[in-house]
Design an enzyme around this catalytic site. Structure first.
Site, PDB file in Angstrom:
ATOM      1  N   CYS A  40       0.813  -0.986   0.021  1.00  0.00           N
ATOM      2  CA  CYS A  40       0.040   0.128  -0.008  1.00  0.00           C
ATOM      3  C   CYS A  40       0.843   1.362  -0.102  1.00  0.00           C
ATOM      4  O   CYS A  40       1.796   1.392   0.555  1.00  0.00           O
ATOM      5  CB  CYS A  40      -0.927   0.074   1.175  1.00  0.00           C
ATOM      6  SG  CYS A  40      -2.177   1.401   0.985  1.00  0.00           S
ATOM      7  N   CYS A  70       0.001   4.905   6.273  1.00  0.00           N
ATOM      8  CA  CYS A  70      -0.726   5.152   7.630  1.00  0.00           C
ATOM      9  C   CYS A  70       0.356   4.812   8.520  1.00  0.00           C
ATOM     10  O   CYS A  70       0.949   3.525   8.665  1.00  0.00           O
ATOM     11  CB  CYS A  70      -1.929   4.414   7.909  1.00  0.00           C
ATOM     12  SG  CYS A  70      -3.326   5.094   6.633  1.00  0.00           S
ATOM     13  N   CYS A  82      -0.170   1.119  10.487  1.00  0.00           N
ATOM     14  CA  CYS A  82      -0.561  -0.141   9.618  1.00  0.00           C
ATOM     15  C   CYS A  82       0.571  -0.613   9.476  1.00  0.00           C
ATOM     16  O   CYS A  82       1.480  -0.239   8.740  1.00  0.00           O
ATOM     17  CB  CYS A  82      -1.481   0.466   8.646  1.00  0.00           C
ATOM     18  SG  CYS A  82      -1.727  -0.967   7.597  1.00  0.00           S
ATOM     19  N   ASN A  84      -4.606  -2.161  16.837  1.00  0.00           N
ATOM     20  CA  ASN A  84      -4.131  -3.525  16.919  1.00  0.00           C
ATOM     21  C   ASN A  84      -2.603  -3.679  16.872  1.00  0.00           C
ATOM     22  O   ASN A  84      -2.133  -3.066  15.886  1.00  0.00           O
ATOM     23  CB  ASN A  84      -4.473  -4.388  15.853  1.00  0.00           C
ATOM     24  CG  ASN A  84      -5.906  -4.895  15.959  1.00  0.00           C
ATOM     25  OD1 ASN A  84      -6.384  -5.086  16.811  1.00  0.00           O
ATOM     26  ND2 ASN A  84      -6.746  -4.370  14.960  1.00  0.00           N
TER      27      ASN A  84
END
Ligand code: SF4
Length: 371
Positions: A138, A142, A145, A315
Site C-alpha cells: 500500500c 498510515c 499500519c 491492533n
C-alpha cells in the site's frame, strides 16, 4: 489448479467473454456458460466447466487460457475462528485475505442487523465477512499500519481481487447468496488507488458471485466522487483516524495531498441511497487521537454527514510506534459521540493472534517466520 496459464479467464466480464467465444468460433450462449462456471460455480480449472464441449475446453487450454484462480499458499487459524489466508498470485506475489465467520462487530455492509445463518455444513454464524486486498502492499503509509511497511508493489487485477474471494469461498465451502457473506475491502491496499480494476471486480462480485453487500475503506477524496456516480458500487467507509488536519497529516501523510476538508466535503456530497450512511473508520491510538477533546472535535468535523463511526482500538504490531488505548478511553470516546447523536460502534478485534486484525495485514511469513 491452473494458475500457470498465461491468460486468466477470471476477471473477464460478459462482453469480454462474448468476444472470446466468438474468437473460438463458438455460439454466443457459451459466454453465459463460462460466466456461470467462473463466478457462480467457481470452478478451479477450465477442464471442470462441464457445460462446455470437450473440444472447446481443450482449445482453451491449448491456447493458454485457464481459470486463473489464485492459490492458497498458507492458512493461519485464530482461536476466535478467524482465518487469514496468504494468497499467491501467478507472478509469485502474495496478498492476504481474511475470513471472519462472525464479522467484526462493526455494522454490516448495508448497515442492517444480520440474522443468524446456518452454513451448508451445519455451521452457524451471525454474518460471515471476507476482508479483501486490492493491492500488493500500500502506498498510503498510515503510520499505525503494518501493511504500510511493505510500500506499494503493484495493483491487483480484477481477476486477482475476485479470485481471492472465490478461493476463500471454495475453501470454506460457502455459497452466496444462499449463505450470507459480506465483503469489506479493508485488506492490503487502497482500493480507490486501483480504481478501474477494483470497480470491475465489484461488478463481478455482485453480478457473478452473488454477494450483495460490499463495503470499502477509502481516503482519496477525488475518487469518492467517481464512486458516487457508479450504478453498482460498495458502501463507502472513509478512513478518518483524526479529528483535525494536522493530526491526520501526521498519522496519514496522504492527507497533505488530499486534505481533510476535501475528504469531508466528498463525504457530504456522496449520493446516499435509502437508509444508507457513510461510515467513518477511526483507529484509536493511545493518547494520540483518543482524548475527549478529539471526540468533541470529531463530532463537529462530521456534522451534517449522514454517518456512523466505527471505532477500532489499535491492533499492536512490531514496528508500530503507537499503543492500544485502555478500554475506558475507548468507551469514553464512544460515549461522547453517542451523546452528540452520532452512532458509534466499537469493532471487535478479530484474529489478533494471527495478525489478521485491522491494520495488521502484512506478509507475516516475512515478519515473524514462526507463525
Ligand atoms: S490502513 Fe489501509 S490505507 Fe492505510 S497503509 Fe494500511 S492498508 Fe494502506
Amino acid at each position: 489448479m491452473d494458475q500457470d496459464t498465461h491468460n486468466s479467464l477470471l476477471g473477464l466480464q460478459m462482453p469480454e467473454l462474448s468476444a472470446l467465444v466468438e474468437e473460438f468460433g463458438q455460439p454466443s450462449y457459451r459466454a453465459r456458460q463460462l460466466f456461470e462456471a467462473l463466478y457462480h460455480q467457481r470452478v478451479e480449472t477450465a477442464e471442470q466447466i462441464s457445460t462446455l464441449p470437450q473440444d472447446f475446453r481443450r482449445s482453451l487450454t491449448e491456447r493458454g487460457f485457464g481459470v486463473g484462480l489464485p492459490g492458497i499458499e498458507k492458512k493461519f487459524i485464530s482461536s476466535d475462528g478467524t482465518v487469514r489466508y496468504l494468497v499467491a498470485c501467478a507472478d509469485g506475489q502474495t496478498v492476504e485475505t481474511v475470513w471472519m465467520p462472525e464479522g467484526d462487530g462493526g455494522e454490516a455492509g448495508d448497515g442492517s442487523d444480520a440474522g443468524v445463518q446456518t452454513g451448508a455444513a451445519g455451521r452457524t454464524w451471525e454474518r460471515a465477512t471476507i476482508c479483501v486486498s486490492s493491492q500488493v502492499g500500500c502506498a498510503v503509509d498510515c503510520q499505525f499500519c503494518l501493511t504500510a511497511l511493505l510500500g506499494i508493489k503493484r495493483n491487483l487485477t480484477a481477476g486477482e481481487i475476485v479470485g481471492q474471494v472465490c478461493a476463500v469461498l471454495n475453501d470454506q465451502r460457502v455459497s452466496p447468496p444462499h449463505e450470507r457473506v459480506n465483503l469489506v475491502f479493508m485488506g492490503m491496499g487502497e482500493p480507490l488507488l486501483n480504481y478501474d480494476n477494483f470497480m470491475k471486480a465489484v461488478r463481478l462480485l455482485v453480478e457473478g458471485v452473488g454477494i450483495p453487500e460490499l463495503r470499502m475503506t477509502a481516503g482519496i477524496a477525488p475518487r469518492i466522487y467517481d464512486l458516487g456516480a457508479e450504478s453498482v458500487r460498495p458502501k463507502l467507509a472513509i478512513s478518518l483516524n483524526a479529528s483535525n488536519h494536522d493530526l491526520r497529516s501526521r498519522l496519514m501523510p496522504i492527507n497533505r495531498k488530499w486534505n481533510l476538508e476535501r475528504l469531508i466535503s466528498a463525504a457530504r456530497d456522496f449520493p446516499l441511497r435509502n437508509r444508507e450512511k457513510v461510515t467513518f473508520e477511526y483507529v484509536l491510538l493511545d493518547k494520540v487521537n483518543d482524548s475527549a477533546e478529539n471526540a468533541h472535535e470529531l463530532v463537529e468535523l462530521i456534522r451534517g454527514v449522514r454517518t456512523k463511526v466505527n471505532l477500532i482500538a489499535l491492533n499492536p504490531g512490531p514496528g508500530i510506534a503507537f499503543q492500544t488505548p485502555a478500554r475506558e478511553r475507548v468507551l469514553q470516546f464512544q460515549n461522547i459521540l453517542m451523546a452528540a447523536g452520532v452512532p458509534a460502534f466499537v469493532r471487535r478485534p478479530r484474529g489478533r493472534d494471527i495478525y489478521a486484525a485491522c491494520g495488521q495485514l502484512k506478509r507475516t511469513v516475512e515478519l515473524s517466520p514462526g507463525r
